[in-house]
Scaffold this motif. Structure first.
Motif, PDB file in Angstrom:
ATOM      1  N   THR A  28       0.822  -1.210   0.000  1.00 41.77           N
ATOM      2  CA  THR A  28       0.000   0.000   0.000  1.00 41.77           C
ATOM      3  C   THR A  28       0.852   1.255   0.000  1.00 41.77           C
ATOM      4  N   GLU A  29       2.165   1.112  -0.163  1.00 39.59           N
ATOM      5  CA  GLU A  29       3.045   2.275  -0.119  1.00 39.59           C
ATOM      6  C   GLU A  29       2.809   3.229  -1.270  1.00 39.59           C
ATOM      7  N   SER A  30       2.372   2.724  -2.414  1.00 40.18           N
ATOM      8  CA  SER A  30       2.215   3.586  -3.578  1.00 40.18           C
ATOM      9  C   SER A  30       0.939   4.410  -3.543  1.00 40.18           C
ATOM     10  N   LYS A  31      -0.012   4.025  -2.717  1.00 40.67           N
ATOM     11  CA  LYS A  31      -1.245   4.815  -2.648  1.00 40.67           C
ATOM     12  C   LYS A  31      -1.329   5.526  -1.302  1.00 40.67           C
ATOM     13  N   ASP A  32      -2.208   6.495  -1.206  1.00 38.16           N
ATOM     14  CA  ASP A  32      -2.363   7.237   0.037  1.00 38.16           C
ATOM     15  C   ASP A  32      -2.901   6.339   1.128  1.00 38.16           C
ATOM     16  N   LYS A  33      -2.379   6.531   2.342  1.00 39.37           N
ATOM     17  CA  LYS A  33      -2.886   5.777   3.480  1.00 39.37           C
ATOM     18  C   LYS A  33      -4.236   6.356   3.885  1.00 39.37           C
ATOM     19  N   GLN A  34      -5.092   5.498   4.371  1.00 37.32           N
ATOM     20  CA  GLN A  34      -6.372   5.982   4.863  1.00 37.32           C
ATOM     21  C   GLN A  34      -6.156   6.715   6.180  1.00 37.32           C
ATOM     22  N   ALA A  35      -6.997   7.664   6.464  1.00 40.80           N
ATOM     23  CA  ALA A  35      -6.877   8.459   7.680  1.00 40.80           C
ATOM     24  C   ALA A  35      -7.652   7.791   8.813  1.00 40.80           C
ATOM     25  N   ILE A  36      -7.288   6.542   9.112  1.00 41.80           N
ATOM     26  CA  ILE A  36      -7.913   5.792  10.193  1.00 41.80           C
ATOM     27  C   ILE A  36      -6.822   5.351  11.148  1.00 41.80           C
ATOM     28  N   GLY A  37      -7.044   5.555  12.434  1.00 38.20           N
ATOM     29  CA  GLY A  37      -6.057   5.160  13.430  1.00 38.20           C
ATOM     30  C   GLY A  37      -6.728   4.619  14.673  1.00 38.20           C
ATOM     31  N   ARG A  38      -5.911   4.061  15.559  1.00 36.59           N
ATOM     32  CA  ARG A  38      -6.409   3.531  16.826  1.00 36.59           C
ATOM     33  C   ARG A  38      -5.793   4.362  17.947  1.00 36.59           C
ATOM     34  N   VAL A  39      -6.637   4.787  18.890  1.00 33.93           N
ATOM     35  CA  VAL A  39      -6.192   5.624  19.999  1.00 33.93           C
ATOM     36  C   VAL A  39      -5.313   4.792  20.936  1.00 33.93           C
ATOM     37  N   ILE A  40      -4.125   5.295  21.210  1.00 33.51           N
ATOM     38  CA  ILE A  40      -3.193   4.652  22.128  1.00 33.51           C
ATOM     39  C   ILE A  40      -3.267   5.315  23.502  1.00 33.51           C
ATOM     40  N   ALA A  41      -3.286   6.649  23.505  1.00 32.38           N
ATOM     41  CA  ALA A  41      -3.331   7.405  24.764  1.00 32.38           C
ATOM     42  C   ALA A  41      -3.987   8.758  24.506  1.00 32.38           C
ATOM     43  N   VAL A  42      -4.600   9.311  25.556  1.00 34.10           N
ATOM     44  CA  VAL A  42      -5.248  10.624  25.443  1.00 34.10           C
ATOM     45  C   VAL A  42      -4.726  11.546  26.535  1.00 34.10           C
ATOM     46  N   GLY A  43      -4.706  12.845  26.221  1.00 34.70           N
ATOM     47  CA  GLY A  43      -4.284  13.850  27.186  1.00 34.70           C
ATOM     48  C   GLY A  43      -5.376  14.111  28.218  1.00 34.70           C
ATOM     49  N   PRO A  44      -5.052  14.829  29.291  1.00 38.48           N
ATOM     50  CA  PRO A  44      -6.008  15.067  30.379  1.00 38.48           C
ATOM     51  C   PRO A  44      -7.224  15.913  29.998  1.00 38.48           C
ATOM     52  N   LYS A  45      -7.141  16.683  28.916  1.00 36.87           N
ATOM     53  CA  LYS A  45      -8.272  17.520  28.506  1.00 36.87           C
ATOM     54  C   LYS A  45      -9.149  16.855  27.449  1.00 36.87           C
ATOM     55  N   VAL A  46      -8.894  15.581  27.139  1.00 37.83           N
ATOM     56  CA  VAL A  46      -9.681  14.836  26.152  1.00 37.83           C
ATOM     57  C   VAL A  46     -10.693  13.980  26.907  1.00 37.83           C
ATOM     58  N   HIS A  47     -11.989  14.203  26.613  1.00 38.27           N
ATOM     59  CA  HIS A  47     -13.026  13.501  27.363  1.00 38.27           C
ATOM     60  C   HIS A  47     -13.873  12.567  26.496  1.00 38.27           C
ATOM     61  N   GLU A  48     -13.846  12.719  25.187  1.00 36.84           N
ATOM     62  CA  GLU A  48     -14.727  11.935  24.322  1.00 36.84           C
ATOM     63  C   GLU A  48     -14.073  10.684  23.754  1.00 36.84           C
ATOM     64  N   LEU A  49     -12.779  10.540  23.931  1.00 36.16           N
ATOM     65  CA  LEU A  49     -12.058   9.400  23.365  1.00 36.16           C
ATOM     66  C   LEU A  49     -11.402   8.601  24.476  1.00 36.16           C
ATOM     67  N   LYS A  50     -11.191   7.311  24.187  1.00 36.20           N
ATOM     68  CA  LYS A  50     -10.501   6.446  25.143  1.00 36.20           C
ATOM     69  C   LYS A  50      -9.577   5.505  24.367  1.00 36.20           C
ATOM     70  N   PRO A  51      -8.590   4.929  25.027  1.00 38.99           N
ATOM     71  CA  PRO A  51      -7.701   3.996  24.340  1.00 38.99           C
ATOM     72  C   PRO A  51      -8.474   2.866  23.654  1.00 38.99           C
ATOM     73  N   ASN A  52      -7.990   2.462  22.502  1.00 38.74           N
ATOM     74  CA  ASN A  52      -8.550   1.419  21.631  1.00 38.74           C
ATOM     75  C   ASN A  52      -9.705   1.888  20.760  1.00 38.74           C
ATOM     76  N   ASP A  53     -10.154   3.142  20.886  1.00 41.89           N
ATOM     77  CA  ASP A  53     -11.153   3.657  19.948  1.00 41.89           C
ATOM     78  C   ASP A  53     -10.524   3.730  18.558  1.00 41.89           C
ATOM     79  N   LYS A  54     -11.285   3.343  17.557  1.00 39.20           N
ATOM     80  CA  LYS A  54     -10.849   3.465  16.167  1.00 39.20           C
ATOM     81  C   LYS A  54     -11.435   4.777  15.652  1.00 39.20           C
ATOM     82  N   VAL A  55     -10.599   5.658  15.099  1.00 39.10           N
ATOM     83  CA  VAL A  55     -11.050   6.998  14.717  1.00 39.10           C
ATOM     84  C   VAL A  55     -10.642   7.346  13.290  1.00 39.10           C
ATOM     85  N   ILE A  56     -11.367   8.309  12.747  1.00 39.47           N
ATOM     86  CA  ILE A  56     -11.044   8.903  11.452  1.00 39.47           C
ATOM     87  C   ILE A  56     -10.564  10.323  11.735  1.00 39.47           C
ATOM     88  N   TYR A  57      -9.411  10.672  11.185  1.00 39.96           N
ATOM     89  CA  TYR A  57      -8.838  11.985  11.449  1.00 39.96           C
ATOM     90  C   TYR A  57      -8.578  12.724  10.137  1.00 39.96           C
TER      91      TYR A  57
END
Length: 85
Positions: A28-57
């Motif tokens: 998949t190196e030749s095409k653009d990567k999809q903007a999907i990731g998995r949350v590893i850690a969140v900062g103290p001011k983040v309240h809507e996300l938690k680790p292991n959430d799959k997100v689109i950014y």
């Protein structure tokens, strides 16, 4: 371990493989990567996300970093568009 500050979130990239019907794995190196990731850690001011959430950014946002041969994206919460369920 990365510990984000304030409203930042650490994401890992979702591995994407494309297989043909005969079982050949295409790179998949030749095409653009999809903007999907998995949350590893969140900062103290983040309240809507938690680790292991799959997100689109937003594409081309955040800062990429590589630690122990793993690639991560450090991104502001406002650049995460949705939780992917």
């Amino acid at each position: 371990m990365l510990k984000p500050l304030n409203e930042y979130v650490v994401l890992s990239f979702e591995k994407e493989e494309t297989k043909t019907e005969s079982g050949i794995i295409l790179t998949t190196e030749s095409k653009d990567k999809q903007a999907i990731g998995r949350v590893i850690a969140v900062g103290p001011k983040v309240h809507e996300l938690k680790p292991n959430d799959k997100v689109i950014y937003q594409t081309y946002s955040g800062t990429k970093t590589k630690i122990d041969n793993e690639e991560y994206l450090i991104i502001k919460q406002e650049n995460i568009l949705a939780i992917y369920e």
